[in-house]
Design a protein around this motif. Structure first.
Motif, PDB file in Angstrom:
ATOM      1  N   SER A  16       0.822  -1.211   0.000  1.00 61.21           N
ATOM      2  CA  SER A  16       0.000   0.000   0.000  1.00 61.21           C
ATOM      3  C   SER A  16       0.857   1.262   0.000  1.00 61.21           C
ATOM      4  O   SER A  16       0.652   2.179  -0.810  1.00 61.21           O
ATOM      5  CB  SER A  16      -0.934  -0.008   1.207  1.00 61.21           C
ATOM      6  OG  SER A  16      -1.680   1.182   1.290  1.00 61.21           O
ATOM      7  N   GLY A  33       2.807   1.673  -3.218  1.00 65.57           N
ATOM      8  CA  GLY A  33       1.971   2.198  -4.291  1.00 65.57           C
ATOM      9  C   GLY A  33       1.841   3.708  -4.232  1.00 65.57           C
ATOM     10  O   GLY A  33       1.880   4.385  -5.275  1.00 65.57           O
ATOM     11  N   LYS A  34       1.712   4.276  -3.024  1.00 68.82           N
ATOM     12  CA  LYS A  34       1.662   5.735  -2.882  1.00 68.82           C
ATOM     13  C   LYS A  34       2.966   6.369  -3.367  1.00 68.82           C
ATOM     14  O   LYS A  34       2.959   7.417  -4.011  1.00 68.82           O
ATOM     15  CB  LYS A  34       1.401   6.111  -1.426  1.00 68.82           C
ATOM     16  CG  LYS A  34       0.047   5.646  -0.899  1.00 68.82           C
ATOM     17  CD  LYS A  34      -0.108   5.988   0.572  1.00 68.82           C
ATOM     18  CE  LYS A  34      -1.414   5.457   1.144  1.00 68.82           C
ATOM     19  NZ  LYS A  34      -1.544   5.739   2.597  1.00 68.82           N
ATOM     20  N   ILE A  46       3.079   6.335  -7.229  1.00 66.37           N
ATOM     21  CA  ILE A  46       2.195   7.332  -7.830  1.00 66.37           C
ATOM     22  C   ILE A  46       2.732   8.744  -7.614  1.00 66.37           C
ATOM     23  O   ILE A  46       2.751   9.564  -8.531  1.00 66.37           O
ATOM     24  CB  ILE A  46       0.781   7.194  -7.246  1.00 66.37           C
ATOM     25  CG1 ILE A  46       0.183   5.847  -7.668  1.00 66.37           C
ATOM     26  CG2 ILE A  46      -0.113   8.331  -7.709  1.00 66.37           C
ATOM     27  CD1 ILE A  46      -1.117   5.526  -6.996  1.00 66.37           C
ATOM     28  N   PHE A 103       4.812   0.981 -12.732  1.00 62.25           N
ATOM     29  CA  PHE A 103       4.479  -0.113 -11.826  1.00 62.25           C
ATOM     30  C   PHE A 103       5.559  -1.195 -11.829  1.00 62.25           C
ATOM     31  O   PHE A 103       5.724  -1.917 -10.846  1.00 62.25           O
ATOM     32  CB  PHE A 103       3.136  -0.731 -12.209  1.00 62.25           C
ATOM     33  CG  PHE A 103       1.954   0.101 -11.802  1.00 62.25           C
ATOM     34  CD1 PHE A 103       2.042   1.000 -10.759  1.00 62.25           C
ATOM     35  CD2 PHE A 103       0.742  -0.013 -12.459  1.00 62.25           C
ATOM     36  CE1 PHE A 103       0.970   1.766 -10.362  1.00 62.25           C
ATOM     37  CE2 PHE A 103      -0.353   0.750 -12.075  1.00 62.25           C
ATOM     38  CZ  PHE A 103      -0.231   1.642 -11.024  1.00 62.25           C
ATOM     39  N   LEU A 128       0.584  -4.559  -7.639  1.00 64.25           N
ATOM     40  CA  LEU A 128       0.626  -3.130  -7.338  1.00 64.25           C
ATOM     41  C   LEU A 128      -0.539  -2.404  -8.016  1.00 64.25           C
ATOM     42  O   LEU A 128      -1.174  -1.522  -7.416  1.00 64.25           O
ATOM     43  CB  LEU A 128       1.959  -2.547  -7.805  1.00 64.25           C
ATOM     44  CG  LEU A 128       2.265  -1.111  -7.394  1.00 64.25           C
ATOM     45  CD1 LEU A 128       2.266  -0.977  -5.886  1.00 64.25           C
ATOM     46  CD2 LEU A 128       3.612  -0.682  -7.965  1.00 64.25           C
ATOM     47  N   LYS A 129      -0.832  -2.779  -9.243  1.00 60.50           N
ATOM     48  CA  LYS A 129      -1.961  -2.169  -9.954  1.00 60.50           C
ATOM     49  C   LYS A 129      -3.268  -2.450  -9.232  1.00 60.50           C
ATOM     50  O   LYS A 129      -4.107  -1.552  -9.052  1.00 60.50           O
ATOM     51  CB  LYS A 129      -2.006  -2.711 -11.380  1.00 60.50           C
ATOM     52  CG  LYS A 129      -3.212  -2.244 -12.182  1.00 60.50           C
ATOM     53  CD  LYS A 129      -3.224  -2.899 -13.552  1.00 60.50           C
ATOM     54  CE  LYS A 129      -4.498  -2.523 -14.318  1.00 60.50           C
ATOM     55  NZ  LYS A 129      -4.549  -3.181 -15.645  1.00 60.50           N
ATOM     56  N   HIS A 160      -3.803  -3.216  -5.996  1.00 62.00           N
ATOM     57  CA  HIS A 160      -3.872  -2.472  -4.734  1.00 62.00           C
ATOM     58  C   HIS A 160      -4.126  -0.986  -4.990  1.00 62.00           C
ATOM     59  O   HIS A 160      -4.866  -0.338  -4.236  1.00 62.00           O
ATOM     60  CB  HIS A 160      -2.569  -2.656  -3.949  1.00 62.00           C
ATOM     61  CG  HIS A 160      -2.541  -3.900  -3.124  1.00 62.00           C
ATOM     62  ND1 HIS A 160      -2.694  -3.898  -1.764  1.00 62.00           N
ATOM     63  CD2 HIS A 160      -2.388  -5.200  -3.472  1.00 62.00           C
ATOM     64  CE1 HIS A 160      -2.630  -5.126  -1.295  1.00 62.00           C
ATOM     65  NE2 HIS A 160      -2.444  -5.946  -2.322  1.00 62.00           N
ATOM     66  N   THR A 161      -3.511  -0.438  -6.033  1.00 62.17           N
ATOM     67  CA  THR A 161      -3.699   0.981  -6.346  1.00 62.17           C
ATOM     68  C   THR A 161      -5.147   1.253  -6.738  1.00 62.17           C
ATOM     69  O   THR A 161      -5.744   2.257  -6.311  1.00 62.17           O
ATOM     70  CB  THR A 161      -2.753   1.399  -7.483  1.00 62.17           C
ATOM     71  OG1 THR A 161      -1.402   1.154  -7.097  1.00 62.17           O
ATOM     72  CG2 THR A 161      -2.907   2.879  -7.789  1.00 62.17           C
ATOM     73  N   GLN A 162      -5.723   0.378  -7.541  1.00 62.54           N
ATOM     74  CA  GLN A 162      -7.127   0.548  -7.916  1.00 62.54           C
ATOM     75  C   GLN A 162      -8.041   0.441  -6.708  1.00 62.54           C
ATOM     76  O   GLN A 162      -9.003   1.214  -6.581  1.00 62.54           O
ATOM     77  CB  GLN A 162      -7.506  -0.498  -8.963  1.00 62.54           C
ATOM     78  CG  GLN A 162      -6.876  -0.264 -10.329  1.00 62.54           C
ATOM     79  CD  GLN A 162      -7.195  -1.373 -11.316  1.00 62.54           C
ATOM     80  OE1 GLN A 162      -7.453  -2.515 -10.922  1.00 62.54           O
ATOM     81  NE2 GLN A 162      -7.174  -1.050 -12.592  1.00 62.54           N
ATOM     82  N   SER A 207      -7.268   1.206  -3.636  1.00 60.39           N
ATOM     83  CA  SER A 207      -7.097   2.438  -2.858  1.00 60.39           C
ATOM     84  C   SER A 207      -7.851   3.594  -3.512  1.00 60.39           C
ATOM     85  O   SER A 207      -8.464   4.425  -2.826  1.00 60.39           O
ATOM     86  CB  SER A 207      -5.611   2.781  -2.740  1.00 60.39           C
ATOM     87  OG  SER A 207      -4.908   1.773  -2.062  1.00 60.39           O
ATOM     88  N   TYR A 208      -7.814   3.635  -4.847  1.00 57.84           N
ATOM     89  CA  TYR A 208      -8.513   4.705  -5.569  1.00 57.84           C
ATOM     90  C   TYR A 208     -10.017   4.642  -5.323  1.00 57.84           C
ATOM     91  O   TYR A 208     -10.643   5.656  -4.967  1.00 57.84           O
ATOM     92  CB  TYR A 208      -8.221   4.596  -7.067  1.00 57.84           C
ATOM     93  CG  TYR A 208      -9.173   5.386  -7.933  1.00 57.84           C
ATOM     94  CD1 TYR A 208      -9.057   6.768  -8.040  1.00 57.84           C
ATOM     95  CD2 TYR A 208     -10.199   4.745  -8.627  1.00 57.84           C
ATOM     96  CE1 TYR A 208      -9.941   7.496  -8.820  1.00 57.84           C
ATOM     97  CE2 TYR A 208     -11.084   5.473  -9.409  1.00 57.84           C
ATOM     98  CZ  TYR A 208     -10.951   6.845  -9.506  1.00 57.84           C
ATOM     99  OH  TYR A 208     -11.824   7.566 -10.278  1.00 57.84           O
TER     100      TYR A 208
END
Length: 497
Positions: free
Chosen positions: A88, A91-92, A95, A101, A129-130, A132-134, A136-137
């Motif tokens: 998590s 990923g921040k 970005i 990624f 990673l993709k 988890h990022t989605q 979180s979004y």
């Protein structure tokens, strides 16, 4: 592991538990402010491990906590490796720094983390990673929707559309509001590829995406640049019955002041070709030729200047001409020598007249640059400064015109005036309202001292004030006579070239 007693923990050796797979590893009691000597002795005696070469210790001394650890969240707690949290936070980081990624799959990055930071660290696959990022979004998007649903206030929007270097069309919509702590906040609620044309109707359709965030009855204003498509989009938006706007949408459309300043400078810069082209030519030669770079370095040493890479002005930057002049004026002697030595055969030289004109233009454009920086504030209010900064620009242009700067600079200033009047013939009332609410704009004496304009308030007719203010009439009636007088003075000074 936390125990039943507050601030006390049961500590287990990870080497015993995870590496040697001991079924009943020995536990130690640990509480806040305790040292690490017991565990260090256990590591040395049972596993032959010890803190060697650590900063602040020598040989087998006690392991030192990082000196910044107390500033980090959970710094007073025993560290527990958590794979999900690593992904998590990683990923921040990806970005925020705009990294690919695939960065998490780097073997070198994994090795450096395992050796220097955490032996349990493993690569983070790009698909993981993709995902988890989605997640979180969508989680934060849901949080924003709920927050705006219960928000009791007004929200302003800013939007822009552009074409990438690969020919792809994009649109971005950002919300701005004041939170419960009276702090300015902003969040992006729409960042999408825009396959349809950039016309008014399609832009309006993207702006109403705020419906998903429960903002249709909370909009205050929308700031856009000065493209015709944006103006048409605002007209379509005013005609949408589902959008509830303040004062019949009279305050809704706010033109981007920074963009207006940019357009004024660009229109005037066409008259500076003769002045700037010799300077651009010598900079291009310095950047392209090694011999010219060597000569430039030698000249800088002769004049006691530090060598500097001077960038050319590009039209995609804010105030590019000012930035170019700001850099080259300090190196005027170096650039003059280099240009004149290279053009000795054709008799075209840079003279002191060139630099005198360059200094005049620099001083004019400096006022535009200062206003651009002020208008670009994000987490500080700046709308109340628009009128004052506009007055500074107008007074600078007027004083420069009266000083007989030369034909080229005179044409530059005239072009700026034409473009300025195209957008600010009727001054937006929202700027006057903000100026009224600014405690710093109260005394006309201060304004006269600051800007040195010759003002005669008694010559102002009531009809002029009414036509200038328009929708402000009812607002001004509720404010003291002195404040109204101050704002009329501001508008007169603003209109006075």
């Amino acid at each position: 592991v936390p125990t039943n007693e507050p601030d006390k923990y049961s500590v287990t050796c990870k080497v015993c538990r995870d590496v040697k797979k001991i079924k009943k590893p020995k536990n130690y009691k640990w509480q806040k402010n305790d040292g690490t000597g017991t565990m260090s002795r256990h590591l040395r005696s049972e596993h032959g491990l010890g803190p060697e070469g650590e900063e602040g210790s020598s040989g087998g001394g006690q392991a030192q906590l990082h000196r910044y650890a107390s500033d980090m969240p959970g710094a007073d707690m025993p560290f527990v490796y958590n794979r999900d949290r690593i992904i998590s936070e990683f990923g921040k980081f990806i970005i925020a720094d705009e990294l690919p990624f695939s960065f998490g799959e780097s073997s070198n990055y994994e090795y450096s983390n395992r050796v220097a930071l955490q032996p349990q660290y493993r690569k983070v696959p790009r698909n993981t990673l993709k995902r988890h990022t989605q997640q979180s979004y969508y989680a934060y998007r849901g949080y924003l929707m709920e927050m705006f649903r219960t928000y009791d206030g007004r929200v302003s929007l800013t939007s822009d559309t552009w074409t990438s270097t690969y020919g792809e069309l994009f649109v971005c919509v950002t919300t701005h509001w004041i939170d419960d702590d009276w702090l300015l906040q902003k969040r992006i609620i729409c960042f999408e590829a825009m396959e349809e044309a950039h016309n008014g109707f399609n832009i309006k359709s993207r702006l109403v995406s705020c419906k998903n965030f429960h903002l249709v009855d909370k909009l205050f204003s929308i700031s856009l640049d000065n493209a015709t498509a944006n103006t048409n989009a605002m007209q379509f938006l005013k005609e949408d019955p589902s959008i509830k706007l303040v004062l019949d949408a009279s305050l809704m459309h706010v033109r981007c002041c920074t963009h207006i300043l940019y357009l004024c400078v660009q229109d005037g810069s066409d008259e500076l070709r003769t002045l700037l082209e010799p300077i651009r030519n010598v900079i291009r030669r310095i950047r392209a030729a090694r011999s010219a770079k060597r000569i430039f370095k030698q000249k800088c040493e002769e004049y006691g200047l530090r060598k500097k890479v001077i960038a050319l002005d590009t039209p995609t930057q804010w105030n590019p001409t000012y930035k170019l002049l700001h850099d080259v004026i300090a190196y005027r002697d170096v650039l003059t020598d280099m240009y004149n030595e290279s053009r000795a055969t054709d008799g075209q030289f840079i003279t002191n007249d060139h630099w005198s004109l360059a200094k005049i233009v620099h001083d004019v454009l400096e006022t535009f640059d200062n206003a651009t920086h002020i208008f670009s504030y994000v987490y500080e209010p700046n709308i109340h400064t628009v009128i004052l900064e506009c007055i500074k620009i107008i007074c600078t242009i007027k004083q420069t015109s009266l000083a007989n700067p030369g034909a080229a600079v005179k044409r530059l200033l005239d072009n700026m005036k034409v473009k300025w009047c195209a957008y600010f013939t009727e001054f937006p009332p929202i700027y006057a309202i903000a100026a009224i609410l600014d405690p710093g704009v109260k005394l006309e004496e201060r304004l006269c001292e600051d800007y040195g304009a010759v003002i005669q308030p008694q010559s102002v007719g009531s009809s002029m004030g009414a036509s200038r203010f328009g929708i402000l009439g009812p607002v001004l009636k509720k404010i003291t006579t002195r404040w109204v007088k101050v704002i009329i003075i501001i508008i007169i000074k603003y209109s006075y070239w």
